[in-house]
Scaffold this motif. Structure first.
Motif, short mmCIF file in Angstrom:
data_model
loop_
_atom_site.label_atom_id
_atom_site.label_comp_id
_atom_site.label_asym_id
_atom_site.label_seq_id
_atom_site.Cartn_x
_atom_site.Cartn_y
_atom_site.Cartn_z
N HIS A 94 -8.05 -1.14 9.42
CA HIS A 94 -8.09 -0.60 8.07
C HIS A 94 -9.11 -1.33 7.23
O HIS A 94 -9.33 -2.52 7.40
N LEU B 218 -5.05 1.46 -4.11
CA LEU B 218 -4.94 2.71 -3.34
C LEU B 218 -6.09 2.85 -2.36
O LEU B 218 -6.10 3.74 -1.50
N PHE C 268 0.82 -1.22 0.00
CA PHE C 268 0.00 0.00 0.00
C PHE C 268 0.85 1.26 0.00
O PHE C 268 0.51 2.25 0.65
N ALA D 191 -1.02 4.41 -0.96
CA ALA D 191 -2.39 4.58 -0.47
C ALA D 191 -2.45 5.62 0.65
O ALA D 191 -1.43 6.03 1.21
N LEU D 192 -3.68 6.03 0.99
CA LEU D 192 -3.92 7.03 2.02
C LEU D 192 -3.47 6.53 3.39
O LEU D 192 -2.87 7.24 4.18
N PHE D 193 -3.80 5.27 3.67
CA PHE D 193 -3.37 4.64 4.93
C PHE D 193 -2.58 3.39 4.57
O PHE D 193 -2.77 2.82 3.50
N GLN D 194 -1.67 2.99 5.45
CA GLN D 194 -0.84 1.82 5.17
C GLN D 194 -1.06 0.70 6.17
O GLN D 194 -0.37 0.63 7.18
N PRO D 195 -2.02 -0.18 5.92
CA PRO D 195 -2.12 -1.35 6.78
C PRO D 195 -0.84 -2.16 6.64
O PRO D 195 -0.31 -2.28 5.54
#
Lengths: 573, 200
Positions: free
Chosen positions: B156, B169, A451, A454-458
């Motif tokens: 998440h 994304l 990710f 991406a906006l958040f990173q799990p």
């Protein structure tokens, strides 16, 4: 030249048109396998985060190419060859409509080329499932429709061949079990391809902005094509299990009634499997889901569990008749493990059952699907069924189709002998690692589980990286096995030594000849207590009984462990 | 006397079954009944079922409902997305679209909510990480699932249905506050939390 040739190995009358149709379909299937295999390498090396080979758009494109070529073009072209083989060849019969056969073949090839063109030019980055309203070029849908019409024509032709064989008394008694199994595969194919027409024709019109297609309705009917077509594969694969058993060790059929009833159960219930993909969908209620996902109370699962018994049991008896009577597993020890046909059969049954079957039934349970849907567990499951099961069986039968139909010896035979081992071990590692990674929630069909943009990173636990690495290594081993298969078959077919007519009859030991036919088990005598009960029925099969009980124990364990994992989650409902 | 699967049997093949084979068929049948019974049993006894409240919804209406929900309960922003803290027992609306989950939701441990999922464009997949809870999100359908978060933490929401080239994304967030800490937060409402407006 006569329209028929006499097979020197089996004594069967083979219609030359059947010969040619089998060859044509098998060759195109192999080309599709090659294309899908190249895509497999690229997809694998991208999902392996340490390599991340392709960019996102190319990854999804290659995933589409991989899915369409493997699951549709390779498998169905091969199945068309199987249908001609199981009807015209096994029944000693002519192909009644050669022109129709060739028109169907051309339709399928044209459809394939249209789909390939849209995929490779980036006009159909919609993956195998092409869920509406993701949009592809109209020719993508039209190509699938043409392909399906062609395949449906072959299925009709197959029914015609069987009818003609019966009318012209080409065989005595009932259909052989292998043909009967192929008949059920054809019946499922007819239903499946109709679903394809029902969904792809409106979708084609939708792609031209001529009508509306509901997203949920699309999923329901598309999976009537998508999952049921995997059931054609199951029925075709099981038929080939019986065929390979017969060819390699002269495996007997324990009881025609049981095996045939099991095939009928497939036809009756297997198209309900569309539900397996809709268990966590908003469009259907719980009773619909429970009823359909269980194929009418698991009657199709029962069928597979029956075949999983009868095929090894027939092999056990075939081997015992050859004198391998020592203990529970003497028949396994003395089985022809160096015959690629036999080792393919054994791995196909074991991996299909233990990995593919158990995971499939477990993930297809309504509630357990919550912890499986669209994770890597799903491709882990179906690589064990359709690749290690169906494709493995198809590869195994090729080692006999080449000598019997193409009349060529297998080239690089030592390589061919180890091919099933390489492929099976690779696929086993690959599919088990994939399934395991999925239990951590790793999504399928995903370019970058890091990710990074991406906006958040799990962040997945480091264990996942390791498991994905193992998966990649297993995948590469399997791909090596697949590459060997392609090299061996292509070289054999085009450059292999021609089989001499006189060294392939009864008693011959030429490589690639079916020992089950050239050197059959000895004839049975009434005093054969070992394999014959006083009542005259075949049996017992103690070795197989032990094996299936081990299978059942594994099944029960995996199934209830998954219920336990589910119970730890948030309450949801 | 015996034959393989490629030889035609006699016309009538309906014969009695050997003992081992018969035993296995019955064992397999019994196991299939267990498999079948487990699903209804879990509906009665188990806590995790994909039933939910299901009905059709126009994507525009769903979008409007999400906007209303955000306006009512917004407590801040995170990475440009509105953060919403609905009270226990309320309906929570999570909107999927290419390529975002809107809004970020803050829940309280042990409280019950009804989580509504729907999509504005194509199919998406709700995948709650690291719990591994997965649901399909279909445009035109509202999937309302009763949920009770049983542990605090930051979760998440990944998208696990291919939804276009930006699929990877698409990550959202659900925060679950511990039951006791949440009680304190109620005593001092909105302290230290940005009240800047959301995206809409």
């Amino acid at each position: 030249m006569s329209a028929f040739r006499t097979c020197p190995t089996t004594g069967l009358q083979v219609h030359r048109t059947a010969d040619r149709l089998i060859k044509a379909n098998a060759v195109v299937a192999t080309v599709a396998l090659l294309v899908g295999g190249i895509a497999a390498v690229l997809v694998l090396l991208t999902r392996w985060e340490a390599v991340l080979l392709l960019e996102a758009d190319m990854f999804y494109r290659m995933l589409t190419v991989h899915g369409m070529n493997m699951l549709i073009f390779f498998i169905i072209f091969f199945e068309m060859a199987v249908l001609y083989f199981a009807s015209a060849v096994l029944l000693n019969c002519r192909v009644p409509a050669p022109t129709t056969g060739w028109v169907a073949f051309v339709l399928m090839v044209v459809g394939t080329l249209m789909v390939e063109w849209t995929m490779w030019t980036g006009r159909a980055d919609v993956l195998f499932t092409s869920y509406v309203p993701l949009r592809a070029h109209p020719l993508f849908y039209l190509g699938v429709i043409l392909f399906a019409v062609g395949a449906l024509t072959v299925v009709g032709h197959f029914f015609a061949i069987i009818t003609v064989a019966r009318k012209e008394k080409a065989y005595e008694g009932s259909l052989p079990l292998v043909t009967y199994g192929a008949l059920t595969a054809a019946a499922i194919a007819a239903v499946t391809l109709l679903h394809g027409a029902i969904i792809y024709i409106p979708t084609f019109l939708w792609s031209l902005d001529l009508m509306h297609v509901d997203a949920q309705m699309y999923r329901l009917i598309w999976w009537g094509l998508g999952h049921s077509s995997q059931q054609i594969n199951v029925a075709a694969m099981v038929s080939i299990w019986y065929l390979l058993g017969a060819l390699t060790v002269g495996a007997v059929v324990l009881n025609e009634k049981v095996s045939r009833t099991a095939f009928v159960l497939y036809v009756l219930f297997i198209s309900m499997a569309s539900a397996h993909h809709l268990l966590v969908d908003p469009g259907m209620g719980p009773s619909w889901k429970v009823w359909n996902t269980s194929y009418f109370m698991y009657m199709a699962v029962l069928a597979s569990m029956i075949h999983g018994f009868t095929v090894p049991a027939g092999t056990e008896l075939g081997m015992r008749l050859r004198g391998a009577t020592q203990g529970l597993f003497g028949w396994l020890k003395r089985a022809p493990w160096g015959d690629p046909g036999f080792s393919s059969l054994a791995f196909s049954i074991v991996v299909f059952g233990f990995v593919g079957g158990i995971t499939g039934v477990t993930f297809g349970t309504e509630q357990i699907n919550i912890i499986a849907h669209n994770t890597l567990r799903i491709p882990g499951h179906f690589h064990a069924t359709v690749v290690s099961g169906t494709a493995m069986a198809f590869m195994g039968i090729t080692y006999y189709v080449i000598p019997l139909i193409f009349r060529r010896e297998i080239a690089f035979y030592p390589l061919a002998r180890i091919q099933p081992y390489i492929f099976a071990i690779g696929m086993l590692i690959f599919s088990m690692a994939m399934t395991f990674a999925g239990t951590f929630g790793v999504p399928r069909r995903h370019w970058d589980i890091g990710f990074t943009q991406a906006l958040f990173q799990p962040e997945f636990t480091p264990a996942v990286n390791l498991i994905i690495g193992v998966m990649a290594v297993g995948g590469l081993i399997a791909i090596a096995g697949g590459a060997i298969y392609i090299v061996v078959t292509v070289v054999s077919v085009f450059f292999g030594r021609k089989m001499a007519a006189d060294d392939s009859g009864l008693g011959a030991t030429g490589r690639g000849l079916p020992p089950g036919i050239t050197n059959p088990p000895r004839a049975l005598k009434p005093e054969d207590k070992e394999v014959l009960q006083p009542s005259g029925r075949l049996g017992p099969v103690p070795g197989t009984m032990v094996l299936v009980l081990i299978f059942l124990a594994a099944f029960i364990l995996y199934y209830f462990v998954n219920w336990m994992l589910l119970s730890f989650l948030w309450e949801v409902g | 006397m015996y034959r393989t699967g490629i030889e035609p049997p006699e016309r009538v093949w309906w014969k009695k079954v050997e003992r081992h084979e018969k035993v296995w068929v019955w064992i397999a049948f019994a196991w299939c009944m267990v498999l079948f019974a487990m699903m209804p049993v879990w509906h009665l006894r188990g806590g995790q079922n994909p039933s939910g409240i299901r009905h059709r919804v126009d994507p525009a209406d769903f979008q409007a409902r999400v906007a209303e929900f955000v306006q009512e309960y917004q407590v801040g922003t995170d990475n440009g997305l509105p953060v919403v803290a609905p009270p226990p027992g309320s309906h929570v609306y999570l909107q999927a679209s290419q390529f975002a989950w809107i809004p970020v939701v803050r829940l309280r441990q042990g409280a019950e909510y009804t989580l509504h999922l729907s999509s504005l464009d194509v199919n998406h997949g709700f995948a709650l990480y690291p719990l591994n809870i997965n649901f399909q999100v279909v445009p035109g359908y509202d999937y309302g699932l009763r949920i009770v978060p049983n542990e605090p933490g930051e979760f998440h929401v990944m998208c696990n249905e291919f939804c276009g080239i930006g699929h990877h994304l698409m990550v959202g967030k659900i925060i679950v506050e511990p039951a006791d800490a949440a009680a304190e937060a109620v005593d001092a409402p909105a302290a230290g939390v940005s009240t800047a407006g959301g995206d809409r």
